[in-house]
Design a protein around this motif. Structure first.
Motif, PDB file in Angstrom:
ATOM      1  N   ARG A  31     -19.999  18.023  34.134  1.00 23.35           N
ATOM      2  CA  ARG A  31     -19.005  18.445  33.153  1.00 23.35           C
ATOM      3  C   ARG A  31     -17.599  18.053  33.623  1.00 23.35           C
ATOM      4  N   PRO A  32     -17.210  16.794  33.412  1.00 24.73           N
ATOM      5  CA  PRO A  32     -15.869  16.358  33.826  1.00 24.73           C
ATOM      6  C   PRO A  32     -14.806  16.930  32.894  1.00 24.73           C
ATOM      7  N   GLU A  33     -13.567  16.812  33.336  1.00 22.68           N
ATOM      8  CA  GLU A  33     -12.443  17.264  32.527  1.00 22.68           C
ATOM      9  C   GLU A  33     -11.692  16.102  31.893  1.00 22.68           C
ATOM     10  N   VAL A  34     -11.745  14.940  32.539  1.00 25.07           N
ATOM     11  CA  VAL A  34     -11.060  13.754  32.033  1.00 25.07           C
ATOM     12  C   VAL A  34     -11.944  12.532  32.285  1.00 25.07           C
ATOM     13  N   VAL A  35     -11.910  11.588  31.345  1.00 28.53           N
ATOM     14  CA  VAL A  35     -12.666  10.337  31.476  1.00 28.53           C
ATOM     15  C   VAL A  35     -11.691   9.192  31.710  1.00 28.53           C
ATOM     16  N   THR A  36     -12.053   8.295  32.621  1.00 29.83           N
ATOM     17  CA  THR A  36     -11.301   7.056  32.802  1.00 29.83           C
ATOM     18  C   THR A  36     -12.310   5.926  33.012  1.00 29.83           C
ATOM     19  N   TYR A  37     -11.850   4.754  33.396  1.00 25.36           N
ATOM     20  CA  TYR A  37     -12.730   3.587  33.463  1.00 25.36           C
ATOM     21  C   TYR A  37     -12.231   2.622  34.531  1.00 25.36           C
ATOM     22  N   VAL A  38     -13.112   1.718  34.926  1.00 29.77           N
ATOM     23  CA  VAL A  38     -12.751   0.685  35.888  1.00 29.77           C
ATOM     24  C   VAL A  38     -11.879  -0.344  35.167  1.00 29.77           C
ATOM     25  N   PRO A  39     -10.668  -0.576  35.641  1.00 27.84           N
ATOM     26  CA  PRO A  39      -9.778  -1.509  34.938  1.00 27.84           C
ATOM     27  C   PRO A  39     -10.070  -2.967  35.306  1.00 27.84           C
ATOM     28  N   LEU A  40      -9.662  -3.856  34.413  1.00 28.08           N
ATOM     29  CA  LEU A  40      -9.680  -5.291  34.695  1.00 28.08           C
ATOM     30  C   LEU A  40      -8.297  -5.718  35.179  1.00 28.08           C
ATOM     31  N   HIS A  41      -8.273  -6.772  35.983  1.00 29.14           N
ATOM     32  CA  HIS A  41      -6.982  -7.352  36.330  1.00 29.14           C
ATOM     33  C   HIS A  41      -6.385  -7.981  35.065  1.00 29.14           C
ATOM     34  N   PRO A  42      -5.063  -7.963  34.892  1.00 31.77           N
ATOM     35  CA  PRO A  42      -4.446  -8.531  33.682  1.00 31.77           C
ATOM     36  C   PRO A  42      -4.885  -9.956  33.370  1.00 31.77           C
ATOM     37  N   ASP A  43      -5.102 -10.772  34.399  1.00 34.60           N
ATOM     38  CA  ASP A  43      -5.558 -12.149  34.149  1.00 34.60           C
ATOM     39  C   ASP A  43      -6.942 -12.163  33.503  1.00 34.60           C
ATOM     40  N   ARG A  44      -7.859 -11.323  34.020  1.00 35.99           N
ATOM     41  CA  ARG A  44      -9.204 -11.253  33.457  1.00 35.99           C
ATOM     42  C   ARG A  44      -9.169 -10.646  32.055  1.00 35.99           C
ATOM     43  N   MET A  45      -8.299  -9.669  31.877  1.00 36.53           N
ATOM     44  CA  MET A  45      -8.161  -9.041  30.565  1.00 36.53           C
ATOM     45  C   MET A  45      -7.697 -10.059  29.530  1.00 36.53           C
ATOM     46  N   GLN A  46      -6.781 -10.926  29.926  1.00 37.79           N
ATOM     47  CA  GLN A  46      -6.287 -11.946  29.007  1.00 37.79           C
ATOM     48  C   GLN A  46      -7.380 -12.942  28.654  1.00 37.79           C
ATOM     49  N   GLN A  47      -8.217 -13.286  29.615  1.00 42.46           N
ATOM     50  CA  GLN A  47      -9.300 -14.226  29.366  1.00 42.46           C
ATOM     51  C   GLN A  47     -10.353 -13.642  28.428  1.00 42.46           C
ATOM     52  N   ARG A  48     -10.732 -12.385  28.676  1.00 45.70           N
ATOM     53  CA  ARG A  48     -11.828 -11.775  27.925  1.00 45.70           C
ATOM     54  C   ARG A  48     -11.358 -11.156  26.623  1.00 45.70           C
ATOM     55  N   GLY A  49     -10.162 -10.615  26.611  1.00 46.55           N
ATOM     56  CA  GLY A  49      -9.625  -9.997  25.403  1.00 46.55           C
ATOM     57  C   GLY A  49      -9.912  -8.524  25.263  1.00 46.55           C
ATOM     58  N   PHE A  50     -10.800  -7.995  26.069  1.00 47.24           N
ATOM     59  CA  PHE A  50     -11.100  -6.559  26.055  1.00 47.24           C
ATOM     60  C   PHE A  50     -11.761  -6.184  27.371  1.00 47.24           C
ATOM     61  N   ASN A  51     -11.737  -4.902  27.665  1.00 43.59           N
ATOM     62  CA  ASN A  51     -12.385  -4.379  28.857  1.00 43.59           C
ATOM     63  C   ASN A  51     -13.623  -3.607  28.411  1.00 43.59           C
ATOM     64  N   GLN A  52     -14.799  -4.107  28.750  1.00 38.76           N
ATOM     65  CA  GLN A  52     -16.034  -3.470  28.297  1.00 38.76           C
ATOM     66  C   GLN A  52     -16.159  -2.040  28.811  1.00 38.76           C
ATOM     67  N   SER A  53     -15.649  -1.788  30.019  1.00 39.98           N
ATOM     68  CA  SER A  53     -15.726  -0.429  30.571  1.00 39.98           C
ATOM     69  C   SER A  53     -14.833   0.531  29.795  1.00 39.98           C
ATOM     70  N   GLU A  54     -13.700   0.034  29.352  1.00 39.51           N
ATOM     71  CA  GLU A  54     -12.810   0.872  28.543  1.00 39.51           C
ATOM     72  C   GLU A  54     -13.462   1.219  27.202  1.00 39.51           C
ATOM     73  N   LEU A  55     -14.094   0.247  26.551  1.00 32.77           N
ATOM     74  CA  LEU A  55     -14.751   0.525  25.280  1.00 32.77           C
ATOM     75  C   LEU A  55     -15.856   1.564  25.448  1.00 32.77           C
ATOM     76  N   LEU A  56     -16.633   1.448  26.524  1.00 34.03           N
ATOM     77  CA  LEU A  56     -17.685   2.424  26.790  1.00 34.03           C
ATOM     78  C   LEU A  56     -17.088   3.800  27.067  1.00 34.03           C
ATOM     79  N   ALA A  57     -16.009   3.828  27.851  1.00 36.51           N
ATOM     80  CA  ALA A  57     -15.372   5.103  28.189  1.00 36.51           C
ATOM     81  C   ALA A  57     -14.819   5.788  26.952  1.00 36.51           C
TER      82      ALA A  57
END
Length: 236
Positions: A120-146
């Motif tokens: 029973r967590p109180e807050v959810v977060t996610y593993v971030p991508l580096h900005p360069d990888r984020m720019q290449q992919r366009g989204f962070n799959q871990s963020e969408l899941l979170a």
């Protein structure tokens, strides 16, 4: 003439993974809404399993990897599925072929597994991508899941972690190489100073391999004052 709601109830559902028709009601649970073919390719992790990393294990005790490399900061990981061939193909479609719609059914599976595990967590977060990888992919799959997990569990989502150093793909690296590459790769977002204090955090990622990435994220949160850090991954 049939009323509109009778047509809606009688209408066949579509498998949320492949789109094929099935007979389950649209309000059924995620596993009941999967077609038989998809369901056959997904192997849920059932007890007994390692109480730390969540992998299938013959007895309910720490697996060999966790006995040798136990994280002092990550309290527990919950994995939904064994990372076999079909989950690998789904993750490839999700991450590299733009099938972002998969975040909803995958996130629903994850939220269900976490609740069943009693965490029973109180807050959810996610593993971030580096900005360069984020720019290449366009989204962070871990963020969408979170986001999906947080929505279904009615929990706040905090974008508190930043990846400040790019790291090469980790899939073919040893545990020691992963830990060396990831050391110091994350930090707490400066705008989030103080938000980790005395809270129970859940870190979401897509796949748990050696746990090095999640352990480093947990280390960053604990250093910022987090009370507890657990993680949740779709596959293990």
């Amino acid at each position: 003439m049939r009323r509109w709601w009778e047509k809606w109830i009688a209408a066949p559902g579509l498998c949320p993974l492949c789109g094929s028709v099935h007979s389950a009601a649209v309000w059924a649970g995620i596993w009941d809404r999967l077609c038989s073919s998809c369901k056959a390719g997904l192997h849920q992790i059932r007890p007994p399993c390692c109480p730390l990393c969540g992998r299938s294990w013959p007895v309910p005790s720490l697996c060999g990897d966790c006995l040798r490399h136990r994280s002092r900061d990550l309290e527990r990981n919950v994995g939904v599925l064994r990372y076999t061939s079909f989950p690998k193909e789904l993750m490839r479609l999700f991450k590299y072929r733009g099938r972002e719609v998969l975040a909803e059914p995958l996130g629903e599976m994850m939220a269900e597994a976490l609740f069943a595990a009693g965490i029973r967590p109180e807050v959810v977060t996610y593993v971030p991508l580096h900005p360069d990888r984020m720019q290449q992919r366009g989204f962070n799959q871990s963020e969408l899941l979170a986001r999906e997990v947080a929505r279904r569990l009615n929990l706040p989502l905090g974008s508190v972690l930043e990846r400040i150093r790019p790291t090469p793909p980790q899939s073919r690296r040893s545990r020691r190489e992963r830990m060396s590459a990831l050391s110091g790769a994350f930090r707490l977002n400066p705008r989030s100073a103080g938000t980790a204090m005395d809270k129970k955090w859940l870190v979401v990622d897509d796949v748990y391999t050696t746990g090095s990435t999640l352990a480093e994220c947990a280390k960053t949160l604990k250093a910022a004052g987090a009370k507890q850090v657990c993680s949740l991954t779709w596959a293990r």
